[in-house]
Design a protein around this motif. Structure first.
Motif, short mmCIF file in Angstrom:
data_model
loop_
_atom_site.label_atom_id
_atom_site.label_comp_id
_atom_site.label_asym_id
_atom_site.label_seq_id
_atom_site.Cartn_x
_atom_site.Cartn_y
_atom_site.Cartn_z
N VAL A 102 82.57 -61.81 -30.27
CA VAL A 102 83.61 -62.80 -30.59
C VAL A 102 83.18 -64.20 -30.15
O VAL A 102 83.31 -65.17 -30.89
CB VAL A 102 84.95 -62.39 -29.93
CG1 VAL A 102 85.96 -63.53 -29.97
CG2 VAL A 102 85.52 -61.15 -30.60
N GLU A 103 82.63 -64.31 -28.94
CA GLU A 103 82.29 -65.64 -28.42
C GLU A 103 80.92 -66.14 -28.90
O GLU A 103 80.74 -67.33 -29.10
CB GLU A 103 82.28 -65.63 -26.88
CG GLU A 103 83.61 -65.31 -26.23
CD GLU A 103 84.69 -66.36 -26.47
OE1 GLU A 103 84.37 -67.51 -26.83
OE2 GLU A 103 85.87 -65.99 -26.32
N PHE A 104 79.95 -65.21 -28.99
CA PHE A 104 78.56 -65.64 -29.19
C PHE A 104 77.91 -65.03 -30.43
O PHE A 104 76.72 -65.27 -30.67
CB PHE A 104 77.72 -65.28 -27.94
CG PHE A 104 78.28 -65.86 -26.66
CD1 PHE A 104 78.15 -67.21 -26.38
CD2 PHE A 104 78.97 -65.06 -25.75
CE1 PHE A 104 78.68 -67.75 -25.21
CE2 PHE A 104 79.50 -65.59 -24.58
CZ PHE A 104 79.35 -66.94 -24.31
N GLY A 105 78.67 -64.25 -31.20
CA GLY A 105 78.10 -63.56 -32.36
C GLY A 105 77.50 -64.50 -33.38
O GLY A 105 76.46 -64.22 -33.97
N GLU A 106 78.13 -65.65 -33.56
CA GLU A 106 77.62 -66.57 -34.59
C GLU A 106 76.28 -67.18 -34.19
O GLU A 106 75.59 -67.75 -35.05
CB GLU A 106 78.66 -67.64 -34.93
CG GLU A 106 79.03 -68.52 -33.76
CD GLU A 106 80.15 -69.51 -34.13
OE1 GLU A 106 80.30 -70.51 -33.40
OE2 GLU A 106 80.86 -69.27 -35.14
N LEU A 107 75.92 -67.06 -32.92
CA LEU A 107 74.61 -67.54 -32.48
C LEU A 107 73.52 -66.50 -32.68
O LEU A 107 72.34 -66.81 -32.52
CB LEU A 107 74.66 -67.91 -30.99
CG LEU A 107 75.70 -68.94 -30.55
CD1 LEU A 107 75.64 -69.14 -29.04
CD2 LEU A 107 75.45 -70.27 -31.26
#
Ligand SMILES: *[C@@H]1O[C@H](CO)[C@@H](O)[C@H](O)[C@H]1NC(C)=O
Length: 496
Positions: A102-107
């Protein structure tokens, strides 16, 4: 003075150091560590393995779990180096994996995001089975005492697969509340990519929370359940934190105001103000404070200000410059808490440092440590120090992640990793026949790539001793927070 020192006066040792700046300044390959940290979870899988399983040294195991009670409880994760499925830490593991996405998946690189989502799903597919029957939540499969007497591969395991459950008469708000948190957090992972599954997860989270809240109690207060879960995963600190934690995740995932009201109305009675600086499979307080601070900071819900104050005070204990009483560090700079499996604290705290830094920087806020303000950048620097220690910047000059770097733990306390693979040695190895592999000083034949072990002692020393489970055993809840943390550093310090 140093600059005037003639070269001839330097010892050979010092010269070598000058020519090769300390290994600690070498950049880490965070992307490699990230991929490995996710792969680890395939080695912990229980149940029938899928065709795309990459950890090929593992085989199907415990495929009829639940049959003793006439239910299907196959799947899920073994918690550590044994073959028991403990629901309380498994649910927490799943929550943390999901929070990381949720917090870092897009990275994350798309391929790693896919693997991380699969790791979440392996947990949630099982957790959905545990809540599939009205007025029951299955909280464990496997008799831990029988299991621990054997050194046996999961594929061979023949000890009792005892099924443990909670019910209105024998409540378990801790496990059910954590299960609600896991399912709600995971619903956010799949919201864009698999909407029907996300809806199922959120619906499951509502039901698990309702059960947890309606029938309040700690699972380890019941004598039978205590015999199962304790002393391994007793609920030492009470179920109250999991109710708030479950509600906070339901609020975040559903945006439903009724969960916001729940937190506002029940915070005091459920101990939100206790300000306990802990975060792990048993105690959710520091994580809860960070998570709810987002509502205060970004949602401008001012009644929740006390959560930000509590989150701040936790962060202040981690920052050496602040005047508050500090958490313990080893001489080498590692966060240290007594009790074994120390790296579980390090990875979960690193996760909170980065996550809180993101919430603060998004709203141009800082940590209030009384006379001192701490910037998000400083929190991130603290997290980086801890992660770099794990990856090799430490007095032992070794990485504590199996398969990362040149020097890493070879003799981890893990049945499947230390016994010959079922692929190489299909013959059955019975309970006590595994002892020779347990006692051997050889390296484990199947490296559990990506596993972060319990880690060194308070003197920074690590012996790589299979029998010393406090140091050499990996667990799913050590690894789960590290996935999001490594995604952050891979994206921000990756290509140098
Ligand atoms: C919000 O949650 C409550 C249960 O706590 C439920 O009764 C209500 O229908 C939910 N509202 C929405 C809009 O989903």
């Amino acid at each position: 003075m140093k600059g005037c020192l003639p070269l001839a006066a330097l010892s050979l040792h010092a010269l070598v150091l000058l020519l090769h700046p300390a290994a600690s300044s070498a950049a880490h390959d965070y992307a490699d560590a990230l991929a490995k940290s996710i792969l680890f979870f395939e080695g912990q899988r229980s149940g029938p393995l899928p065709p795309d399983q990459r950890a090929r040294w593992r085989g199907d195991s415990a495929v009829s779990d639940g049959s003793l009670d006439g239910v299907d409880l196959s799947g899920g994760y073994y918690d550590a180096g044994d073959n028991v499925k403990f629901g309380f830490p498994m649910a927490f593991t799943t929550t943390m994996l999901a929070w990381g996405v949720v917090e870092f998946g897009e990275l994350m690189p798309p391929e790693q995001l896919r693997h991380a989502a699969a790791a979440v799903r392996w947990g949630t597919d099982y957790l959905l089975k545990t809540i599939a029957h009205p007025n029951r939540v299955f909280i464990q499969v496997g008799d831990p005492l029988r299991d621990h007497e054997c050194w046996e591969r999961p594929e061979d395991m023949d000890t009792a697969r005892t099924v443990y459950d909670v019910s209105p008469e024998r409540p378990g708000s801790d496990v059910a509340g954590e299960t609600a948190a896991a399912l709600a957090a995971a619903s956010m992972v799949f919201r864009e990519t698999d909407r029907p599954y996300a809806d199922r997860l959120l619906d499951g989270a509502f039901r698990a929370f309702d059960f947890a809240d309606s029938h309040r109690g700690a699972y380890s207060d019941d004598p039978d359940l205590k015999a199962g879960g304790c002393p391994f995963y007793c609920d030492f600190d009470g179920y109250q934190d999991e109710l708030l934690w479950g509600a906070a995740w339901l609020r975040r995932a559903s945006r439903n105001d009724s969960f916001l009201s729940y937190i506002q109305d029940n915070g005091k009675t459920l101990g939100a103000d206790d300000n306990i600086n802990e975060f792990g499979w048993d105690n959710k307080h520091a994580g809860l404070n960070v998570l709810v601070s987002k509502e205060f900071l970004e949602g401008q819900i001012f009644s929740l200000q006390s959560y930000k104050e509590s989150a701040d005070s936790f962060m202040c204990t981690l920052v050496p410059e602040s005047s508050s009483s500090h958490i313990q560090y080893t001489p080498g700079g590692l966060i240290y808490k007594p009790g074994g499996s120390n790296l579980q604290h390090v990875t979960s705290i690193a996760f909170l440092l980065l996550t809180y830094a993101n919430y603060l920087s998004k709203t141009s806020q800082y940590v209030d440590c009384g006379s001192l303000s701490i910037s998000p950048a400083s929190l991130r620097a603290q997290a980086k120090k801890q992660v770099d220690y794990i990856l090799g910047d430490n007095p032992m000059k070794m990485s504590y992640m199996v398969g990362y770097g040149d020097r890493f733990p070879r003799r981890i306390h893990h049945r499947g990793s230390s016994l010959p693979s079922i692929a190489d040695h299909p013959q059955f190895i019975a309970c006590k026949e595994g002892s020779v592999y347990y006692s051997s000083t050889d390296a484990n034949p199947n490296p559990l790539v990506g596993a972060v072990v319990g880690g060194p002692g308070e003197d920074d020393v690590y012996e790589d001793d299979r029998a010393d489970f406090r140091k050499s055993e990996p667990t799913t809840y050590i690894n789960a927070p590290v996935v999001g943390v490594l995604a952050y550093f891979a994206a921000n310090y990756g290509a140098q």
